[in-house]
Design a protein around this motif. Structure first.
Motif, PDB file in Angstrom:
ATOM      1  N   LYS A 436      78.261 -53.760  35.663  1.00 41.55           N
ATOM      2  CA  LYS A 436      79.198 -53.237  36.669  1.00 41.55           C
ATOM      3  C   LYS A 436      79.401 -51.732  36.499  1.00 41.55           C
ATOM      4  CE  LYS A 436      83.647 -53.860  36.351  1.00 41.55           C
ATOM      5  NZ  LYS A 436      84.991 -54.495  36.319  1.00 41.55           N
ATOM      6  N   LYS A 437      79.477 -51.269  35.276  1.00 41.48           N
ATOM      7  CA  LYS A 437      79.703 -49.842  35.026  1.00 41.48           C
ATOM      8  C   LYS A 437      78.526 -49.013  35.536  1.00 41.48           C
ATOM      9  CE  LYS A 437      81.018 -46.536  31.435  1.00 41.48           C
ATOM     10  NZ  LYS A 437      81.317 -46.338  30.000  1.00 41.48           N
ATOM     11  N   GLU A 438      77.309 -49.514  35.319  1.00 41.48           N
ATOM     12  CA  GLU A 438      76.127 -48.810  35.810  1.00 41.48           C
ATOM     13  C   GLU A 438      76.151 -48.731  37.329  1.00 41.48           C
ATOM     14  OE1 GLU A 438      72.352 -49.706  33.105  1.00 41.48           O
ATOM     15  OE2 GLU A 438      73.429 -51.558  33.578  1.00 41.48           O
ATOM     16  N   ILE A 439      76.515 -49.830  37.964  1.00 41.90           N
ATOM     17  CA  ILE A 439      76.565 -49.880  39.427  1.00 41.90           C
ATOM     18  C   ILE A 439      77.632 -48.924  39.946  1.00 41.90           C
ATOM     19  CG2 ILE A 439      77.043 -51.368  41.411  1.00 41.90           C
ATOM     20  CD1 ILE A 439      75.969 -53.720  39.686  1.00 41.90           C
ATOM     21  N   GLN A 440      78.769 -48.914  39.287  1.00 42.15           N
ATOM     22  CA  GLN A 440      79.875 -48.051  39.696  1.00 42.15           C
ATOM     23  C   GLN A 440      79.471 -46.576  39.605  1.00 42.15           C
ATOM     24  OE1 GLN A 440      83.532 -48.754  37.560  1.00 42.15           O
ATOM     25  NE2 GLN A 440      84.371 -46.752  38.119  1.00 42.15           N
ATOM     26  N   GLU A 441      78.829 -46.204  38.515  1.00 42.88           N
ATOM     27  CA  GLU A 441      78.432 -44.805  38.322  1.00 42.88           C
ATOM     28  C   GLU A 441      77.363 -44.397  39.335  1.00 42.88           C
ATOM     29  OE1 GLU A 441      77.183 -44.614  34.277  1.00 42.88           O
ATOM     30  OE2 GLU A 441      79.238 -44.568  33.468  1.00 42.88           O
ATOM     31  N   ALA A 442      76.406 -45.308  39.608  1.00 42.35           N
ATOM     32  CA  ALA A 442      75.305 -44.973  40.510  1.00 42.35           C
ATOM     33  C   ALA A 442      75.774 -44.859  41.962  1.00 42.35           C
ATOM     34  CB  ALA A 442      74.198 -46.013  40.394  1.00 42.35           C
ATOM     35  N   THR A 443      76.750 -45.697  42.348  1.00 43.50           N
ATOM     36  CA  THR A 443      77.213 -45.715  43.741  1.00 43.50           C
ATOM     37  C   THR A 443      78.425 -44.815  43.968  1.00 43.50           C
ATOM     38  OG1 THR A 443      78.589 -47.668  43.277  1.00 43.50           O
ATOM     39  CG2 THR A 443      76.342 -48.048  44.088  1.00 43.50           C
ATOM     40  N   GLU A 444      79.052 -44.391  42.867  1.00 47.69           N
ATOM     41  CA  GLU A 444      80.245 -43.539  42.930  1.00 47.69           C
ATOM     42  C   GLU A 444      81.411 -44.223  43.640  1.00 47.69           C
ATOM     43  OE1 GLU A 444      79.025 -39.842  44.641  1.00 47.69           O
ATOM     44  OE2 GLU A 444      77.971 -39.195  42.834  1.00 47.69           O
ATOM     45  N   LEU A 445      81.454 -45.555  43.549  1.00 43.02           N
ATOM     46  CA  LEU A 445      82.592 -46.304  44.058  1.00 43.02           C
ATOM     47  C   LEU A 445      83.660 -46.391  42.982  1.00 43.02           C
ATOM     48  CD1 LEU A 445      80.728 -49.280  45.800  1.00 43.02           C
ATOM     49  CD2 LEU A 445      81.819 -47.331  46.939  1.00 43.02           C
ATOM     50  N   SER A 446      84.881 -46.640  43.388  1.00 40.02           N
ATOM     51  CA  SER A 446      85.945 -46.825  42.405  1.00 40.02           C
ATOM     52  C   SER A 446      85.738 -48.145  41.684  1.00 40.02           C
ATOM     53  CB  SER A 446      87.312 -46.818  43.086  1.00 40.02           C
ATOM     54  OG  SER A 446      87.445 -47.982  43.900  1.00 40.02           O
ATOM     55  N   GLU A 447      86.384 -48.310  40.552  1.00 36.62           N
ATOM     56  CA  GLU A 447      86.257 -49.556  39.795  1.00 36.62           C
ATOM     57  C   GLU A 447      86.741 -50.747  40.629  1.00 36.62           C
ATOM     58  OE1 GLU A 447      87.634 -51.587  35.529  1.00 36.62           O
ATOM     59  OE2 GLU A 447      88.331 -49.571  36.083  1.00 36.62           O
ATOM     60  N   HIS A 448      87.841 -50.536  41.349  1.00 38.03           N
ATOM     61  CA  HIS A 448      88.393 -51.605  42.187  1.00 38.03           C
ATOM     62  C   HIS A 448      87.410 -52.003  43.289  1.00 38.03           C
ATOM     63  CE1 HIS A 448      91.096 -53.902  44.739  1.00 38.03           C
ATOM     64  NE2 HIS A 448      90.800 -53.074  45.747  1.00 38.03           N
ATOM     65  N   HIS A 449      86.866 -51.012  43.992  1.00 38.65           N
ATOM     66  CA  HIS A 449      85.955 -51.305  45.098  1.00 38.65           C
ATOM     67  C   HIS A 449      84.638 -51.885  44.595  1.00 38.65           C
ATOM     68  CE1 HIS A 449      88.187 -48.361  47.967  1.00 38.65           C
ATOM     69  NE2 HIS A 449      88.592 -49.611  48.135  1.00 38.65           N
TER      70      HIS A 449
END
Length: 498
Positions: A436-449
């Motif tokens: 999830k952290k990798e996906i969040q960083e790559a997409t620049e979405l918030s943790e919640h989203h």
């Protein structure tokens, strides 16, 4: 025989559910109703029988089997008794003993029987032939039995069509076919009459009574519509264009409508193929890396699919017609009859077993089909190269259905949110699951989203979770055939680099 300790834990068996390839039986001995499942798995796609588990809610109860060695011996001996089952589908290497807290579960893996050995039946009575549908073992209907026998002996289209003559063939269709044939093989048979031409290509032959026998495949390919219907009462061809997404089709071609030409397989192919060419759009039609003299890869894939649909159809089956549909971004090919080679073999190429060899020969003779046995590989490989959603093929006794997308994975699902598309596009670029952290960083979405969107995609079964707790990762949900295609392509790339 394998003895497994702890490879599958208690939770696995307590939550196990029956489905199209899984059967649970509580018996501590060899149950009598096992043979219906044995027949069903052998006649369908194979499956696994677990002995010693009682279905229960909320958790199954692990009972184990008594004297496992005797149960195994009884199973193998019965498989070799023709009065019990007509085909020995036992293999001790496919039997596994699993020890869970001192209780032994017996796992019996049943492979799908070869087409030449079907139907597999029990009790010495062919009426005791079963197939698997969902979690149920159902007796084969008469139509299903007949289809199974036809699958065991393809090439029926090479036999003569009863009560037919040269008058049942359509001269304008023959002329159109000969023009295409002459383009492929110039200066070969131009001087021959139509009758001599058909003899030379093996489409008809002269009988001892000095009359001509018309092969079934020839009638289908070049015949008059009403003549075809006399031999094949269920013959029906349908094409739908549904690109607009409206409830009603935008364009339709149906063999039972009235036209100024005969609706046979060859004419239907040419009409549909022309409509395919008109439906193509710029993302692949204008690619500069593919020379015009070499048919464009996507065109070849769709043409192969159309040829396969028509050449592999079981025209004697009562299941509804051949149906070709174009939707926005996806082409769907559906024909009566089961694919005669395993799906994995179809996707990897190298083996061909057309149901109608005569039809396939007609297509090959005018250059409409590529190397024999590699059509499926062409279809799947091209989609992978262009990063389109991987084709999907489904097959059973009634029908075969192939879906080919000409859009990327995310674009093949309607009504996705921008965040969902963002995550899907990221995951499709990586074969390995991502945290999830990798996906969040790559997409620049918030943790919640990120969490909210991942949960939504999992619920839609577009992606799936791998691992548990802090080790949880996410990946695109793919079928076995997709994974095999991806693996083979990765090996091809590696081989080129060495």
């Amino acid at each position: 025989m394998q003895i497994v300790q702890g490879e599958k834990d208690r939770t696995f068996f307590e939550t196990l559910k029956e489905d199209c390839s899984t059967e649970i039986k509580k018996s501590k001995f060899l149950p009598k109703d096992l043979w219906e499942t044995y027949s069903a798995f052998s006649n369908t796609n194979g499956g696994t029988i677990y002995l010693g588990i009682k279905e229960n809610s909320p958790k199954n109860i692990i009972l184990g089997v008594e004297n496992p060695r005797k149960v195994i011996d009884d199973f193998i001996v019965t498989c070799r008794n023709p009065s019990k089952v007509n085909y020995d589908n036992s293999n001790e290497e496919n039997i596994t003993l699993i020890n869970i807290d001192g209780k032994t579960i017996l796992q019996i893996d049943i492979e799908e029987a070869p087409l030449s050995k079907k139907p597999v039946f029990c009790g010495g009575n062919i009426e005791n032939s079963f197939i698997r549908k969902g979690s149920a073992d159902l007796k084969m209907t008469n139509d299903e039995l007949r289809a199974t026998f036809r699958n065991a002996k393809p090439d029926m289209d090479s036999l003569s069509a009863p009560n037919t003559s040269l008058d049942d063939l359509d001269s304008p269709t023959i002329n159109r076919y000969r023009k295409k044939f002459n383009q492929q093989y110039p200066n070969r048979f131009e001087s021959l009459s139509d009758t001599d031409f058909l003899i030379r290509i093996g489409a008809i032959y002269l009988q001892k009574n000095n009359t001509y026998a018309i092969k079934r495949g020839t009638l289908l390919f070049l015949g008059k519509y009403q003549s075809i219907k006399k031999v094949y009462p269920h013959f029906h061809l349908d094409y739908f264009n549904r690109i607009s997404g409206q409830n009603r089709w935008d364009d339709r071609i149906a063999s039972d409508e009235f036209y100024d030409f005969e609706m046979n397989v060859y004419n239907f192919f040419n009409i549909v193929w022309e409509k395919f060419l008109n439906s193509f759009n710029s993302p692949f039609a204008l690619d500069e890396n593919l020379e015009r003299s070499n048919p464009r890869a996507i065109e070849v894939s769709l043409r192969e699919a159309l040829v396969n649909c028509l050449a592999h159809a079981d025209y004697e089956q009562s299941y509804p017609s051949i149906k070709i549909e174009i939707h926005n971004g996806v082409y769907i090919f559906e024909n009566p009859g089961q694919l005669l080679i395993p799906i994995n073999q179809f996707t990897q190429g190298g083996e061909s077993r057309p149901r109608n060899e005569m039809l396939m020969s007609f297509f090959r003779n005018c250059g409409f089909s590529e190397r024999q046995g590699f059509g499926g590989q062409q279809i799947f490989g091209t989609s992978l190269k262009w990063k389109f959603r991987t084709p999907k093929i489904e097959t059973d006794l009634e029908k075969t259905r192939l879906s080919i997308w000409t859009v990327k994975f995310a674009d093949s699902y309607p009504d996705l949110t921008e965040k969902e598309i963002l995550i899907i596009n990221y995951l499709t670029n990586y074969p390995n699951p991502k945290a999830k952290k990798e996906i969040q960083e790559a997409t620049e979405l918030s943790e919640h989203h990120t969490k909210q969107t991942l949960d939504s995609l999992c619920k839609k079964e577009i992606i799936k979770r791998v691992g548990k707790s802090v080790a949880t990762k996410y990946t695109i949900t793919r079928s076995n055939q997709e994974l095999l295609t991806l693996t083979k392509e990765a090996l091809n790339i590696l081989a080129k680099q060495l």
